[in-house]
Scaffold this motif. Structure first.
Motif, PDB file in Angstrom:
ATOM      1  N   TYR A 206      46.171  71.809  32.783  1.00 19.70           N
ATOM      2  CA  TYR A 206      47.010  70.864  33.529  1.00 19.70           C
ATOM      3  C   TYR A 206      46.994  71.246  35.004  1.00 19.70           C
ATOM      4  O   TYR A 206      46.601  72.361  35.376  1.00 19.70           O
ATOM      5  CB  TYR A 206      48.449  70.868  32.998  1.00 19.70           C
TER       6      TYR A 206
ATOM      7  N   VAL B 151      45.771  67.681  30.177  1.00 14.12           N
ATOM      8  CA  VAL B 151      47.069  67.146  29.757  1.00 14.12           C
ATOM      9  C   VAL B 151      48.003  67.082  30.964  1.00 14.12           C
ATOM     10  O   VAL B 151      47.845  67.839  31.934  1.00 14.12           O
ATOM     11  CB  VAL B 151      47.702  68.027  28.656  1.00 14.12           C
TER      12      VAL B 151
ATOM     13  N   ALA C  23      53.653  67.802  29.478  1.00 18.51           N
ATOM     14  CA  ALA C  23      53.347  67.772  28.043  1.00 18.51           C
ATOM     15  C   ALA C  23      53.272  69.166  27.433  1.00 18.51           C
ATOM     16  O   ALA C  23      53.263  69.296  26.206  1.00 18.51           O
ATOM     17  CB  ALA C  23      52.034  67.032  27.800  1.00 18.51           C
TER      18      ALA C  23
ATOM     19  N   ASN D 206      60.917  72.922  28.303  1.00 14.29           N
ATOM     20  CA  ASN D 206      61.026  71.750  29.166  1.00 14.29           C
ATOM     21  C   ASN D 206      62.005  72.054  30.295  1.00 14.29           C
ATOM     22  O   ASN D 206      62.348  73.214  30.532  1.00 14.29           O
ATOM     23  CB  ASN D 206      61.457  70.524  28.347  1.00 14.29           C
TER      24      ASN D 206
END
Length: 740
Positions: free
Chosen positions: A574, A609, A613, A715
């Motif tokens: 990423y 990605v 994610a 997260n």
């Protein structure tokens, strides 16, 4: 010019020649008396006169041989020892087998010498000299293997007399010489019929290793006796040297002592002091000082030794006092002569006629930091069939000096300069090296696994090929037992090679070519899924170039995947922006790096990605993807039935690979306090470990745990940020990472 005493003896012998029976006995009595007084040169003439008159007996032949042998003329002693041994075999002591064997070496009759060493072994089975010979009957091959490592040259400062025993001293070399600076009223040593030894100094050039302009070293240290074999402390302010002394006031100067003198404030030497371990009943001689100045090495025939002279060490304390002398033991010392030690930081050089050599005294070296000691003859041209001794070397310039009475010198003993071109060589393998290439393209093959086995198929050492396909094994004592080399590389046929080294060799070089193995890859139906998150920090700016330091981490992952071929890795890259194409390209670059380094493509997948994610992960590692994520209920560490399927998958993998080691990480969400969450994650980590070890039967040493609390959220659901229960649950988890 004949010496005065020598001439008077000849006149006496001639005057007695008219009385056959009486004169013959008187001449023999004179010869024996001179021999007992160590006046060997004069004794030789008297014994020869008796021999000329057709008179022989065992004592006459033995003493005549000894008069040459003890005066450093073994080639002349050989004739008389031979007649003594062959004519009077029942009167031969075992020691004369050894002396005769050395004399035969002086004329390079090594076959004859070996025969008489066998006679010594039969007559005296426990004699260490005989056993050293018996254990190394290939000693000439060993000496030849070490030969050619030095350049030597006869020093221009040598005289027509005796010169030997050099020592480094500031910008000078200090040595012993019998050159006579007194033209009148000469003092003659009856043993050698030469002037007494004094210390001389010569200018020293360390670059060229040359010495010149010899002159007397110090009037303060000169006496009517011998002064020889000096040794200096590194600061040049202390000298140790050898001096003989009169033991019975009849000029029988056969005992030696070590003396010490200090340089005073005016630069002169203080009156020498007799060291406390000297004694009138034995000799101490030929000192050498360790580089740190704390230990003195010397030679002595003091009681309790192993032979004619042994090498000892003694501690020098800070106040200048001494400890008790310590014999260096029978690995170094024998029944023969061990003498003239010279110590460096880790090596001891010494002269010996007890260890197998070329003849007379040979120079040997041993690493004093190893056990057991390996005594090595330094080889030609340092050693010769004659006496070679008094070796010194500057370990920085690898230049130095030694002394020898070999043929072609100027005097009875000469000083020779030396330059060590090649270090001492090991008789056993210390290094195995080579390159590995493709047998078709000849391209270098990196990361091939090279394993060395002994003859019992035990692994000695294992390495991998690196830059340009090179491989290297070194500094492993067990390499001496190396028997076979095996090479493995994914995509190539296994390779084996039996090591066929020479009898003595420290380096074995073997280039290897591998043949590709073309066969369909085996894809395991029940592969285990892992993912590797790749952070932008592993790439150079906005490019797809992997940073060199990141390749180290990737190489560790590659090594694990080779060990565990059922592991399938999904590479997820990423970036901090929305550049998905760059993320995808980076993932493909890493996948190709894995393939290039031996990982089959079926074990890999790659994708770019979005940043949100995946959990941000800067460290490269293999994280297991389980069928049901190991999540926990709020404020609970209880293992829920629905997640047992995931734990069973972990247990299954570890059972398939019984050497695999894993790490489990316990996490919590951000609700409640930091320390509460920390303790909660500890409980969750322990519950997970307990399930795997107790229910799964996995040894606790193979899995360990770490607890992070709320520090590594999956997260952005941190304190004060509104999130759904589903989002919080993603943070209440256990993770599994392969660590070995």
């Amino acid at each position: 010019m004949k010496k005065i005493v020598h001439t008077s003896i000849i006149v006496l012998i001639i005057s007695l020649s008219g009385w056959p029976g009486l004169a013959q006995q008187r001449i023999l009595n004179i010869a024996n008396k001179m021999f007992d007084q160590h006046k060997y040169v004069s004794a030789q003439d008297a014994y020869l006169k008796v021999i000329e008159r057709k008179y022989r007996n065992a004592e006459t032949l033995k003493n005549l041989g000894d008069s040459y042998y003890l005066n450093g003329q073994p080639e002349n002693a050989e004739k008389w020892y031979k007649e003594f041994i062959e004519s009077y075999p029942n009167q031969v002591e075992s020691e004369y087998f050894f002396r005769y064997a050395l004399c035969l070496k002086s004329i390079q009759d090594y076959t004859g010498s070996n025969n008489y060493m066998d006679q010594l072994l039969l007559a005296k089975p426990n004699d260490q000299r005989a056993n050293l010979f018996d254990n190394k009957r290939d000693y000439l091959k060993r000496i030849e293997y070490q030969s050619g490592r030095y350049e030597i040259e006869n020093s221009p400062i040598n005289s027509n007399f005796t010169d030997f025993g050099a020592a480094f001293y500031q910008d000078f070399i200090v040595f012993s010489s019998s050159r006579d600076t007194l033209l009148f009223n000469k003092r003659i040593h009856k043993w050698t019929e030469e002037s007494f030894l004094q210390l001389y100094q010569a200018k020293y050039d360390p670059e060229t290793n040359s010495i010149s302009d010899p002159k007397q070293f110090s009037k303060e240290l000169s006496t009517k006796f011998h002064e020889a074999t000096p040794a200096f402390t590194n600061d040049g302010n202390t000298i140790y040297f050898t001096r003989n002394h009169d033991i019975d006031n009849k000029s029988r100067m056969v005992r030696l002592k070590i003396y010490r003198s200090f340089k005073n404030s005016e630069g002169n030497w203080t009156p020498p002091e007799d060291l406390p371990f000297n004694d009138n009943n034995y000799s101490t001689s030929h000192p050498s000082i360790s580089p740190d100045g704390k230990t003195l090495y010397f030679s002595s025939d003091m009681p309790g030794g192993f032979g004619m002279s042994d090498i000892y060490s003694v501690t020098i304390y800070e106040d200048g006092s001494f400890g008790a002398p310590i014999n260096l033991g029978n690995e170094i010392n024998t029944e023969g002569k061990e003498t003239f030690p010279f110590i460096t930081y880790d090596e001891l050089y010494f002269a010996s006629n007890g260890h197998p050599g070329l003849g007379g005294l040979d120079i040997f070296v041993t690493k004093i930091t190893t056990s057991p000691l390996e005594i090595i003859n330094v080889g030609r041209p340092i050693n010769s069939p004659k006496d070679d001794f008094a070796f010194i070397i500057n370990t920085e310039t690898e230049k130095g000096y030694f002394s020898s009475n070999r043929d072609g010198g100027k005097g009875s003993d000469d000083i020779y300069s030396l330059h060590e071109l090649i270090p001492i060589k090991s008789f056993d393998l210390t290094t195995v090296l080579g390159t590995i290439k493709d047998n078709n393209t000849y391209e270098a093959i990196n990361d091939a696994t090279i394993t060395i086995y002994d003859s019992e198929n035990n692994i000695i050492q294992e390495e991998t090929s690196y830059d340009k396909g090179n491989y290297l094994f070194s500094s492993n004592k067990e390499l001496k037992n190396a028997y076979i080399i095996k090479v493995n590389k994914t995509g190539y046929k296994p390779y084996e090679h039996i090591i066929d080294k020479a009898e003595f060799a420290e380096v074995y070089e073997k280039p290897i070519t591998l043949e590709k193995e073309y066969k369909a890859p085996v894809v395991f139906e029940n592969a285990f899924d892992f993912e590797m998150i790749v952070d932008p920090i592993h790439f150079d700016d906005a490019s797809t170039r992997i940073l060199p330091k990141s390749k180290d981490g990737l190489d560790k992952i590659i090594s694990l995947m080779k060990r565990y071929p059922r592991v399938h890795t999904d590479i997820k890259s990423y970036v901090d922006s929305d550049a998905i194409e760059l993320s995808k390209n980076r993932a493909e670059v890493i996948k190709q790096y894995f393939i290039d380094n031996g990982i089959p493509e079926y074990q890999l997948s790659a994708e770019g990605v979005p940043k949100e994610a995946v959990k941000r992960e800067e460290k490269l590692r293999l994280m297991m993807v389980v069928p049901m994520p190991i999540h926990f209920k709020l404020n609970s560490e209880e293992i829920q039935p629905e997640v047992e399927t995931g734990l069973a998958k972990v247990i299954e993998l570890m059972n398939i690979y019984p050497t695999m080691k894993m790490e489990t990480h316990g996490h919590a969400d951000s609700r409640s306090s930091y320390w509460y969450n920390k303790l909660l994650s500890v409980r969750r980590m322990r519950a997970t470990l307990r399930y795997i070890t107790e229910k799964g039967g996995i040894n606790w040493r193979r899995i360990r745990g770490k607890a992070y609390g709320e520090r590594r959220l999956f997260n952005d659901c941190g304190d004060g940020i509104p999130c759904t229960e589903e989002e919080h649950q993603k943070n209440r988890r256990s993770e599994f990472i392969i660590i070995e």
